[in-house]
Design a protein around this motif. Structure first.
Motif, mmCIF file in Angstrom:
data_model
loop_
_atom_site.group_PDB
_atom_site.id
_atom_site.type_symbol
_atom_site.label_atom_id
_atom_site.label_comp_id
_atom_site.label_asym_id
_atom_site.label_seq_id
_atom_site.Cartn_x
_atom_site.Cartn_y
_atom_site.Cartn_z
ATOM 1 N N SER A 1439 -0.036 -1.226 -4.523
ATOM 2 C CA SER A 1439 0.521 -0.021 -4.804
ATOM 3 C C SER A 1439 -0.006 0.866 -6.051
ATOM 4 C CB SER A 1439 2.157 -0.193 -4.940
ATOM 5 O OG SER A 1439 2.343 -1.101 -6.280
ATOM 6 N N ASP A 1440 -1.346 0.515 -6.295
ATOM 7 C CA ASP A 1440 -2.148 1.354 -7.320
ATOM 8 C C ASP A 1440 -2.092 2.633 -7.168
ATOM 9 O OD1 ASP A 1440 -4.039 0.255 -9.677
ATOM 10 O OD2 ASP A 1440 -4.663 2.126 -8.770
ATOM 11 N N ASP A 1441 -2.214 3.400 -8.095
ATOM 12 C CA ASP A 1441 -2.471 4.874 -8.072
ATOM 13 C C ASP A 1441 -3.613 5.471 -7.303
ATOM 14 O OD1 ASP A 1441 0.068 5.060 -9.465
ATOM 15 O OD2 ASP A 1441 -1.114 5.336 -11.386
ATOM 16 N N SER A 1442 -4.513 4.316 -7.381
ATOM 17 C CA SER A 1442 -5.908 4.829 -6.824
ATOM 18 C C SER A 1442 -5.726 4.464 -5.128
ATOM 19 C CB SER A 1442 -7.069 4.204 -7.517
ATOM 20 O OG SER A 1442 -8.233 4.293 -6.584
ATOM 21 N N PRO A 1443 -6.287 5.372 -4.467
ATOM 22 C CA PRO A 1443 -6.216 4.903 -2.946
ATOM 23 C C PRO A 1443 -7.201 3.845 -2.748
ATOM 24 C CG PRO A 1443 -6.010 7.274 -3.044
ATOM 25 C CD PRO A 1443 -6.294 6.910 -4.284
ATOM 26 N N MET A 1444 -8.397 4.229 -3.530
ATOM 27 C CA MET A 1444 -9.547 2.996 -3.233
ATOM 28 C C MET A 1444 -9.039 1.638 -3.812
ATOM 29 S SD MET A 1444 -12.443 2.602 -2.631
ATOM 30 C CE MET A 1444 -13.353 4.201 -2.497
ATOM 31 N N VAL A 1445 -8.206 1.323 -4.749
ATOM 32 C CA VAL A 1445 -7.837 0.041 -5.280
ATOM 33 C C VAL A 1445 -6.836 -0.472 -4.087
ATOM 34 C CG1 VAL A 1445 -6.358 -1.337 -6.865
ATOM 35 C CG2 VAL A 1445 -7.985 0.674 -7.586
ATOM 36 N N ARG A 1446 -5.868 0.586 -3.546
ATOM 37 C CA ARG A 1446 -5.072 0.000 -2.681
ATOM 38 C C ARG A 1446 -5.937 -0.264 -1.267
ATOM 39 N NH1 ARG A 1446 -2.460 4.804 -3.750
ATOM 40 N NH2 ARG A 1446 -2.815 5.836 -1.573
ATOM 41 N N ARG A 1447 -6.893 0.394 -0.816
ATOM 42 C CA ARG A 1447 -7.463 -0.139 0.367
ATOM 43 C C ARG A 1447 -8.317 -1.509 -0.142
ATOM 44 N NH1 ARG A 1447 -12.019 4.274 0.956
ATOM 45 N NH2 ARG A 1447 -12.879 2.732 2.245
ATOM 46 N N LEU A 1448 -8.909 -1.428 -1.283
ATOM 47 C CA LEU A 1448 -9.860 -2.997 -1.542
ATOM 48 C C LEU A 1448 -9.176 -3.812 -1.658
ATOM 49 C CD1 LEU A 1448 -12.483 -1.138 -4.134
ATOM 50 C CD2 LEU A 1448 -12.899 -1.765 -1.568
ATOM 51 N N CYS A 1449 -7.777 -3.853 -2.089
ATOM 52 C CA CYS A 1449 -6.968 -4.867 -2.416
ATOM 53 C C CYS A 1449 -6.364 -5.385 -1.089
ATOM 54 C CB CYS A 1449 -5.802 -4.606 -3.174
ATOM 55 S SG CYS A 1449 -6.079 -4.439 -4.927
ATOM 56 N N LEU A 1450 -6.041 -4.535 -0.320
ATOM 57 C CA LEU A 1450 -5.803 -4.877 1.164
ATOM 58 C C LEU A 1450 -6.909 -5.511 1.698
ATOM 59 C CD1 LEU A 1450 -3.713 -4.916 3.554
ATOM 60 C CD2 LEU A 1450 -4.052 -2.703 3.979
ATOM 61 N N ARG A 1451 -7.993 -5.088 1.715
ATOM 62 C CA ARG A 1451 -9.271 -5.488 2.403
ATOM 63 C C ARG A 1451 -9.535 -6.960 1.986
ATOM 64 N NH1 ARG A 1451 -14.505 -2.349 2.081
ATOM 65 N NH2 ARG A 1451 -14.630 -3.227 0.170
ATOM 66 N N GLY A 1452 -9.211 -7.069 0.554
ATOM 67 C CA GLY A 1452 -9.381 -8.492 0.089
ATOM 68 C C GLY A 1452 -8.454 -9.414 0.737
ATOM 69 N N LEU A 1453 -7.294 -8.989 0.763
ATOM 70 C CA LEU A 1453 -5.896 -10.012 1.121
ATOM 71 C C LEU A 1453 -6.581 -10.593 2.497
ATOM 72 C CD1 LEU A 1453 -2.907 -8.289 0.001
ATOM 73 C CD2 LEU A 1453 -3.735 -10.450 -0.764
ATOM 74 N N VAL A 1454 -6.866 -9.516 3.409
ATOM 75 C CA VAL A 1454 -7.240 -10.104 4.852
ATOM 76 C C VAL A 1454 -8.612 -11.128 4.792
ATOM 77 C CG1 VAL A 1454 -5.994 -8.261 6.151
ATOM 78 C CG2 VAL A 1454 -8.446 -8.118 5.316
ATOM 79 N N GLN A 1455 -9.155 -11.153 3.887
ATOM 80 C CA GLN A 1455 -10.473 -12.000 3.830
ATOM 81 C C GLN A 1455 -10.253 -13.192 3.116
ATOM 82 O OE1 GLN A 1455 -14.285 -8.863 4.079
ATOM 83 N NE2 GLN A 1455 -13.324 -8.957 2.110
ATOM 84 N N ILE A 1456 -8.997 -13.650 2.924
ATOM 85 C CA ILE A 1456 -8.609 -14.941 2.314
ATOM 86 C C ILE A 1456 -9.221 -16.025 3.438
ATOM 87 C CG2 ILE A 1456 -6.904 -16.430 1.889
ATOM 88 C CD1 ILE A 1456 -5.231 -14.039 1.081
ATOM 89 N N PRO A 1457 -9.949 -17.033 2.849
ATOM 90 C CA PRO A 1457 -10.703 -18.157 3.749
ATOM 91 C C PRO A 1457 -9.718 -18.491 4.854
ATOM 92 C CG PRO A 1457 -11.088 -18.535 1.350
ATOM 93 C CD PRO A 1457 -10.325 -17.443 1.424
ATOM 94 N N PRO A 1458 -9.969 -18.818 5.979
ATOM 95 C CA PRO A 1458 -9.003 -19.304 7.169
ATOM 96 C C PRO A 1458 -8.360 -20.477 6.911
ATOM 97 C CG PRO A 1458 -11.256 -18.562 7.957
ATOM 98 C CD PRO A 1458 -11.434 -18.552 6.495
ATOM 99 N N ILE A 1459 -8.804 -21.362 6.193
ATOM 100 C CA ILE A 1459 -7.892 -22.354 5.993
ATOM 101 C C ILE A 1459 -6.745 -22.179 5.000
ATOM 102 C CG2 ILE A 1459 -9.974 -23.916 6.219
ATOM 103 C CD1 ILE A 1459 -10.178 -24.083 3.105
ATOM 104 N N HIS A 1460 -6.746 -21.070 4.210
ATOM 105 C CA HIS A 1460 -5.593 -20.708 3.354
ATOM 106 C C HIS A 1460 -4.727 -19.502 3.887
ATOM 107 C CE1 HIS A 1460 -7.159 -23.521 0.405
ATOM 108 N NE2 HIS A 1460 -8.412 -22.818 0.430
#
Length: 1731
Positions: A1439-1460
């Motif tokens: 929920s960061d003020d920066s759309p870029m941060v929001r996008r990157l945080c979401l992209r990072g979440l879905v890239q969690i290793p498959p085992i986790h």
């Protein structure tokens, strides 16, 4: 508007819109409207006519596409039924059309043609009305006269039955004005007369012509005929003249015979004159001539109007026409040419039916002329008419045969072709009998025998017919003119096919062909036809009743038929070429099987077994060509076949007869023909089987007399033949050779056979030397081993071979070398047979070969380069043979041979075809020297090392090809040496470590006393592995991939051999298990290199070093390090680097094993290399190796050596003026004391800490005033720049020690540099690029320091870019690269960056988020707590003020290793669901993409948010963003995997809600959207449980991008909806109609078509009542007001589809209101135009 039926559906309005659309500016709309109107015309033609009539007011000036309107009207009128035709209405339409026609003087405009079609359509119902309207304008003063006449012609063509009875009225009006027609209009009138006459002929099929051809009509036609003949047919205008002749051709059968007879003298020349023109005109003239001849000769009303004498000119003119149209298949004139040819033949047939005998005589006379045109034409006509006039010409057989026989010697290719075809036709009618039949068959065989060389000679001589006849001058325009485009290859093919045809299909020809065809095998002139002849004989034997007894009887009774022995001799020699044309070898073998009964009985069974094997060998020509020795192999098979046949026969008389046949057939082959060489060998193998010495001597004399030893192939064949004879008659052969020498005179070759005579005299020539040498060599090669020893000893013992060294020509040298090689092989063969004896003066023979292979510069041959290489290759092969025989090769002779031959490794690559075999033979020679030298294993090891040291100069050569050759030689020698060692056992039975090095055979190891010394094994130390490894190890880093691979194989072979040797007890070696594991690892590397040479060489080299480091013993390691100086000074830079890397690896892993002496000598070698290398980089790396040596061993010793060397330099050298600087200065910096490493580490940590603090302060400043110019800000900025510059210097100058310090702090360095990328980019946005540039330099230096080359490439690619947030992508790329290269550092870096997500500076937060989004994928390397910390940080900032941060945080979440990932699925889905409603489009798109990504891992918990996700995705499916739209559809399809179970019904409702939209976007403007919709529909379709729908989705129409296919799919889909989903149709229709207002024209068009299709197919009255009027209104409105052509065109098609549906039958009676007033206005306008 209203309709007569009271139905309020606005069908008339829809028709008016369609008609108006005919004038649309878009061709697509015009086409769609036209198609709809044409399909609707049969349903309500009157309404169509009313609407068309309305828009046609004002003509083409008011309506842009009046032609289209007229076309629709003509179709509508054609659809009218009889009761619907209103005469007054048709009259007004006719007036409208004529008014348009007369409004312009043009004749060929499209709107005029359309108006004409309208009038013709009216005429089909009311012919009199139409014609009366035309007659009004049928006057000489009317400008529309040509158009009216053309309309009458079109009407006659379309409706002959109605036109013909009204012909009189037409002629009565046309004839009076015919004389005043202008020239440009005459072709129209002539064409009209042609059409009218054709109509009469069509009418005559149904009704008699007499019913319409009364006296008036006949008079009219006679008058028109005379006018056209007298005036128009003689016009200067070619077009007028041609059209007039064409019309006259149709009229000749309708005029009176009196007029026709009177017209013939003039009409015939006019027709013949047209043959001077092009092909199209010639065809028209021929058609008219055919009609004229038919009318004049075949009339039932009287005798022929032309005598044959009158026809001779016509026929003489027609004959050359056939020359030009016999074969035009390769041109665009094929159709016209073929038609012309057929018409000419019809003309001749017409004449032949009346004057058969006269025509026959005429054709025979013409064939005898010397004019090729006439001869060719006459033969073509004879071929065509012979089957058709067979009864009339039956008694002319002898005359025809006589005439054809006289033409058999004709050389013109066209005439030959026609003659061959005529012969085949004659054969089919039994004209070929007796001697004349054989003569004609021989003619076909003769032309089948044309070889490719003869054909090339014919083409090059341009002996091809060029016509010069007056009537065909237009053909001279061709670049190469031939009769019928006949080429020699075509003539040969025709004769081959003709011969096969008469053999297979005409049983009567059997008596002619058998046994005559056997005569065609022997003569030399028919050699090229043997394949075809053999095939014919085989077919006769297969299909005809040729019994063995009859065959033998006929062959024996006819003295002119060759004897079986002669046939066999000829066929066996002709087998020589397995790739000959027409599968000659296969055909010969086949015919031998069928003719086996002609030969002795015993051969039949043998041939039945052997011939199929030979046929199989030559069956695949392409596969055969892959074998470079196929010809030699095949010749050997032929000789073996002949030899075994002779063995089977066991009939001496037959064998003698066969030998006579072979001898007699020498005259069939030229001396340069390769068949002659095979004939020598065939006769030789036969003489081997004969016991009659006198006969053998006679045939040897004859064979030598007929040979030509100046030709190498013939000379070699003769030599092999002599060798074959020598196998049984050695003395006879030697006597012959002696006689040859006696007859030639005294010569040095007299001593070649001095043990036979001392008074030989021979001519001193190279050819004689070569021939005699080869003959003796092959005599020795094939002679019995029991008698050859004495002769070889005598030859070698007399030392006469040395006199052969005077030969100079390469072929002569090669022959002498081959002879010596054959002597050696004879000794080897004898040994293999159990008769072993040493070759005396073997070393002298080797010296002879070395002398012969040297180049004599004074010889003066200009073409010796390739020949010399070939000679040297043969010499090396011969040396290999000689060193392989006893006695053993001495070391002295070994050195002589190696000195003379090793230089070949330095030969250039070109010519590759000659050099490559030479190098292969050289390597084989080296291996032979190794295998045959030495007495035991130890001596062979010494031989191996001696040879390898000689080759080292090529292994380390700066030239690629020399290194490759050297490495290949070493590898091959090691393979041979390995075979000597792998079975080694201790003589006393010890295994593993032992003190004994004697090798024994396994079966006799307990009987040691009997073991010879030859089995003594070498020790491992004897291999000098340390010295050898340092030679080949740098090659594993070579620039050449082949060298790298072979070098690795060399090391593998060395260690494999070493592990198989006994190990001394006192050896300090690696445990055997580790050694074998390392060897296995090395073999894995080699396997990888064999599969993929593109693999990273550095990675391969690292693995090789690791394995070698383990495999070396301590002593071998020391030797390797002592020899490293040469490796580091290697001429190839990567190899030198590899040598340095290997030293570093060795001292790093095994430095603790070195004593002080070893360390001292190693340091000396490294310092020596540092002094001698010229490149600064290599010097630096060498110093790094010295540093590594100091670090891992004893620094004191290393530094002592450095100081000693420095002191030596100071004393002996001017260190200040040394080129490139003083190496010791760098050495002092590199291997610094151990304490410096700690200092470097401290310095590194300090710089990193400083950068971290500055990062925090800049954050504070940025939060308050990012643009301030305070002193503090400037000071900190200066500190930052200084720190970065210092860090850069540290990265670049710290060397390996500094690198290790950086490696220890890799995570913190990387994290700080990454964050500063964000800070510096924030200043770069405002134009301050200096800080960013400085940081990028530091980052690049960091990459170079730690060896991350890929990361350095990324920085170089994206440096200073700031467009479209590319710096974020740069950080992501860097993070991804680090994650791949250094996965273990990811956790530490991620922990550091997670803390910086709370920074107030936006750019730093974005940098941290960009890096974390990549690092999180590799976080499974660390602990689970680290991952939890990262995930928590990312979730906090979605929920960061920066759309870029929001996008990157979401992209990072879905890239969690498959085992986790399953642990955090609930949080991730919650974030995605929230961000699907984000206000920023880029964030929404990222959320959709992340949803797709997370769904691929099949997470748990999707069911709880399934419906919410569906609703949000539906909202995004109408986004204007293409990527958003495509991915929203794709995500919906991915959700279908969770639409089962409890969620099935709810999700199915969502499917039905989105299905119309999916279907409409199947033809979206964007390809990605189309593909996404197709995939999604296929995924959700099974949930609907409709089998027919599944089948529909598997059709081509579903995946096609063509609108026509898509519309077909929509119709099929609409049918599925209506039939199976009737309850959903209402909902679908509402959704589809809503899509009509979509922002994309293509979607609007799709919605229009789908809604119309559903309405057209539905039977639901509720649906019809609810949507028909609404859709109609939309269609009418869109069709008239839309700005998009695709929408208007689809509306037009949809309107047509709706009106054609069965649900709207009431409109078919509708008419337009106030139609009468419309008609009256048309009347007034038409009358005005007429006046």
């Amino acid at each position: 508007m209203a309709s007569s039926s009271g139905n309020s559906l606005p069908a008339p309005e829809a028709i008016q819109v369609l008609v108006s659309s005919l004038a649309d500016e878009s061709p697509m709309v015009k086409q769609a409207s036209m198609a709809s109107l044409k399909s609707l015309a049969p349903l309500n033609p009157l309404l169509i006519l009313d609407c068309c009539l309305t828009v046609s007011r004002g003509g083409r000036r008011r309506f842009g596409n009046i032609a289209g309107v007229f076309q629709v009207m003509s179709i509508a009128i054609g659809a009218l039924e009889e009761g619907e035709v209103d005469t007054s209405y048709m009259a007004k339409l006719a007036k409208l059309a004529t008014a348009e026609i007369i409004s312009s003087k043009e004749i060929k405009a499209d709107w005029q043609r359309a108006a004409s079609s309208l009038l013709v359509a009216i005429g089909s119902h009311l012919p009199d009305l139409m014609m009366e309207e035309l007659f009004i304008h049928l006057s000489a003063q009317s400008s529309a006269l040509p158009a009216m006449v053309q309309i009458l012609a079109d009407f006659a063509t379309s409706d002959a039955l109605q036109f013909t009875p009204r012909l009189k009225g037409v002629l009565s009006r046309v004839l009076p004005i015919l004389g005043n027609v202008r020239d440009q209009h005459r072709p129209i009138f002539a064409n009209a007369f042609k059409c009218w006459c054709q109509a009469c002929w069509q009418y005559s099929v149904e009704f008699p012509l007499s019913s319409i051809l009364d006296s008036d009509v006949t008079s009219f036609l006679n008058s028109a005929f005379e006018l056209l003949l007298q005036n128009w047919a003689t016009s200067r205008d070619l077009k007028v003249r041609t059209s007039a002749v064409e019309a006259l051709g149709q009229m000749v059968g309708l005029v009176t015979r009196t007029l026709l007879k009177a017209a013939l003298p003039k009409f015939v020349p006019i027709i013949l004159e047209l043959y001077r023109r092009d092909q199209d005109i010639a065809f028209l003239a021929t058609c008219s001539l055919h009609s004229l001849l038919s009318a004049s000769l075949l009339s039932e009303n009287g005798s022929p109007l032309l005598d044959f004498e009158d026809l001779t000119v016509v026929l003489s003119t027609l004959l050359p026409v056939l020359c030009n149209y016999t074969d035009v298949k390769g041109s665009s004139d094929f159709s016209v040419g073929l038609k012309t040819y057929n018409e000419v033949q019809h003309c001749f047939l017409t004449v032949g039916l009346v004057y058969p005998e006269d025509l026959f005589i005429f054709l025979l006379n013409k064939s005898k002329l010397k004019e090729d045109h006439m001869t060719f034409g006459a033969l073509c006509v004879l071929k065509h008419l012979l089957p058709r006039l067979s009864e009339g010409w039956h008694n002319k057989r002898s005359a025809l045969i006589e005439a054809i026989t006289a033409l058999l010697e004709e050389h013109n290719l066209g005439v030959c072709k026609a003659l061959a075809e005529l012969i085949v036709v004659m054969a089919s009618h039994c004209y070929l009998v007796g001697p004349s039949g054989e003569l004609f068959v021989e003619y076909l065989v003769r032309h089948c025998a044309m070889s490719d060389q003869e054909i090339d000679d014919i083409i090059s001589s341009k002996d091809i017919f060029k016509p010069s006849y007056l009537y065909y001058s237009f053909q001279q325009k061709r670049s190469e003119v031939k009769i019928g485009a006949v080429r020699p290859t075509e003539l040969r093919a025709i004769c081959e096919k003709g011969l096969l045809l008469i053999t297979i299909t005409i049983p009567e020809m059997e008596h002619v062909l058998w046994p005559f065809m056997l005569k065609m095998i022997i003569p030399r002139v028919y050699a090229g036809a043997v394949a075809t002849v053999c095939r014919c004989i085989s077919d006769m034997c297969r299909h005809r009743s040729l019994h063995n007894d009859r065959m033998i009887r006929e062959c024996r009774t006819r003295v002119d038929i060759p004897r079986p022995e002669e046939l066999f001799a000829r066929l066996v020699v002709l087998l020589h070429d397995p790739l000959a044309r027409e599968q000659l070898a296969t055909q010969i073998l086949t015919v031998l099987c069928y003719l086996a009964s002609l030969f002795p009985k015993n051969v039949n069974m043998f041939w039945q077994d052997e011939i199929p094997k030979m046929k199989a060998y030559v069956s695949d020509a392409e596969d055969l060509k892959q074998d470079l020795c196929y010809q030699e192999t095949w010749d050997d098979m032929i000789i073996n076949f002949l030899a075994e046949t002779l063995d089977v026969v066991q009939d001496t008389d037959w064998v003698i007869s066969l030998g006579n046949a072979f001898a007699k057939q020498y005259e069939l082959y030229t001396s340069d023909d390769e068949h002659s060489a095979l004939l020598h060998r065939c006769l030789g193998i036969l003489l081997q089987k004969v016991d009659n010495r006198t006969y053998v001597r006679d045939k040897i004399d004859w064979m030598y007399k007929r040979s030509n030893i100046t030709i190498p192939e013939n000379r070699l064949g003769l030599a092999k033949a002599m060798g074959l004879v020598a196998a049984s008659h050695l003395d006879t052969v030697l006597d012959k050779l002696k006689e040859v020498l006696d007859n030639i005179g005294e010569s040095i070759l007299q001593r070649f056979l001095s043990f036979f005579s001392d008074k030989s005299k021979m001519k001193d020539s190279d050819d004689i030397h070569a021939a005699m040498a080869l003959m003796y060599g092959y005599a020795a090669r094939y002679a019995p081993s029991t008698v050859i020893e004495a002769r070889i000893d005598a030859l070698v013992g007399t030392n006469m071979l040395s006199h052969l060294l005077i030969v100079r020509h390469p072929s002569a040298k090669q022959a002498v070398i081959t002879a010596i090689d054959l002597l050696g092989r004879a000794v080897i063969n004898a040994a293999e047979s159990g008769i072993s004896f040493p070759l005396k003066k073997r070393d002298q023979l080797l010296d002879y070969i070395l002398t012969l292979m040297r180049r004599n510069d004074e010889d003066g041959f200009s073409d010796l380069s390739v020949e010399l290489l070939h000679t040297q290759a043969l010499a090396l092969s011969a040396c290999t043979t000689l060193v392989s025989v006893d006695p053993k090769l001495t070391n002295e002779m070994r050195n002589i041979v190696m000195k003379a031959t090793l230089g070949f490794f330095a030969l250039p690559n070109d010519p590759a075809g000659a050099v490559n075999p030479l190098i292969d033979n050289l390597i084989t020679l080296m291996c032979a020297i190794l295998l045959t030298s030495g007495e035991d294993g130890r001596s062979r090891a010494e031989q191996l090392l001696h040879i390898l040291r000689q080759i080292d100069q090529y292994v380390s050569s700066p030239l690629d090809y020399q290194r490759k050759r050297g490495c290949h030689a070493v590898y091959e020698m090691l393979l041979k040496f390995r075979t000597l060692c792998i079975t080694g056992y201790c003589a006393l039975g010890c295994q593993g470590s032992c003190k004994h090095i004697k090798q024994i055979d396994r079966s006799s190891r307990f009987n040691v006393a009997k073991l010879p010394s030859a089995f003594l094994l070498p020790s491992r130390d004897a291999l000098c592995l340390g010295d050898r490894v340092i030679v080949y190890l740098p090659r594993c880093a070579d620039t050449n991939s082949e060298v790298r691979k072979v070098s690795a194989q060399i090391l593998d072979q060395f260690f494999d051999i070493s592990l198989s040797l006994p190990r001394p007890v006192a050896s300090n070696s690696t445990p055997i298990e580790s050694s074998y594991a390392a060897l296995s690892s090395l073999e894995d590397v080699i396997a990888i290199l064999r599969r993929d040479t593109s693999i990273d060489p550095s990675e391969v080299f690292n693995r090789v070093i690791s394995s070698v480091c383990i495999l070396l013993t301590k002593d071998e390691l020391v030797a390797t390090l002592h020899g490293c100086s040469v490796a580091i000074c290697d001429k190839i830079k990567p190899s030198a680097e590899g040598g340095i890397q290997a030293v570093i690896e060795f001292v790093t892993k095994r430095g603790n094993e070195l004593n002080e002496t070893d360390i001292s000598r190693t340091a000396q070698s490294l310092l020596s290399a540092a002094i001698h290398v010229t490149e600064k980089y290599l010097r630096h790396e060498t110093l790094v190796a010295i540093s590594s040596l100091a670090e891992h061993t004893c620094p004191r010793v290393v530094f002592s050596e450095v100081l000693t060397a420095a002191a030596r330099d100071i004393v002996t050298k001017d260190i200040l003026r040394m080129p490139g600087g003083w190496p010791m200065q760098d050495a002092f910096y590199g291997p610094s004391p151990q304490g410096s490493h700690e200092l470097l580490c401290v310095s590194n940590m300090h710089l990193i800490s400083a950068l971290s603090c500055i990062s925090g302060h800049k954050g504070d400043i940025g939060k308050g005033d990012l643009s301030g110019d305070s002193v503090v800000a400037r000071t900190e900025n200066d500190i930052l720049q200084a720190a970065i510059v210092a860090l850069t210097a540290f990265f670049r100058g710290g060397g390996k020690i500094g690198k290790r310090a950086v490696e220890n702090n890799y995570a913190s360095v990387t994290a700080i540099l990454t964050l500063h990328l964000g800070s510096c980019h924030s200043q770069s946005v405002s134009g301050q690029h200096e800080e960013l540039r400085t940081l990028l330099i530091a980052f690049q230096a960091f990459c170079e320091c730690v060896g991350d080359l890929e990361m350095g490439k990324i920085l170089a690619r994206d440096r200073e870019h700031n467009v479209n947030e590319m710096w974020i992508n740069l950080i992501g790329d860097l993070a991804g690269c680090i994650s791949i290269k250094r996965p273990k550092e990811v956790s530490a870096i991620s922990v550091i960056l997670s803390k910086y997500l709370n920074q107030p500076v936006r750019f730093q937060r974005e940098a941290a988020a960009a890096a974390l989004s990549e690092y999180v994928r590799y976080s499974n390397e660390g602990s689970s707590s680290v991952l939890e910390e990262i995930v928590e940080a990312l979730c906090r900032h979605v929920s960061d003020d920066s759309p870029m941060v929001r996008r990157l945080c979401l992209r990072g979440l879905v890239q969690i290793p498959p085992i986790h990932i399953n642990m955090y699925t609930k949080e991730i889905l919650g974030v995605i669901l929230a961000l699907l409603d984000d206000s920023d489009n880029s964030v929404q798109l990222t959320a959709v993409l992340c949803l797709l990504s997370i769904l691929q891992s099949s997470p748990e918990g999707v069911e709880h948010v399934l419906l919410n996700l569906c609703v949000r995705l539906r909202n995004l499916q109408v986004s204007m963003d293409t990527k958003m739209r495509a991915n929203a559809f794709a995500a919906f399809g991915a959700l279908s995997d969770y639409g089962s179970g409890a969620q099935h019904d709810a999700f199915l409702e969502q499917v039905h809600a989105v299905l119309p939209r999916l279907v409409l976007h199947l033809l979206d403007e964007e390809y990605s959207v189309r593909q996404a919709c197709r995939i999604t529909i296929k995924r959700v379709a099974p949930l609907m449980e409709l089998d027919d729908l599944i089948l529909l989705l598997n059709t081509h129409r579903f995946i096609s991008d063509h609108r026509s296919d898509y519309q077909d799919f929509l119709r099929d889909l609409a049918r599925q909806f209506v039939q199976h989903l009737a309850s959903r149709v209402d909902t679908y229709m509402a959704s589809i109609i809503q899509a009509v207002d979509a922002p994309w024209p293509a979607i609007q068009a799709n919605a229009i078509y789908l809604s119309s299709s559903m309405l057209a197919l539905t039977d639901d009255q509720h649906i019809s009542a609810s949507y028909y009027y609404q859709v109609f209104g939309l269609l009418v409105g869109k069709a008239s007001r839309s700005t998009d052509a695709i929408v208007r065109a689809t509306c037009s098609s949809a309107l047509g589809m709706l009106l054609k549906s069965a649900n709207l039958i009431s409109w078919r009676a509708d008419r337009l209101d106030r139609i009468d007033s419309g008609r009256s206005s048309i009347d007034s306008e038409s009358s005005t135009r007429r006046s």
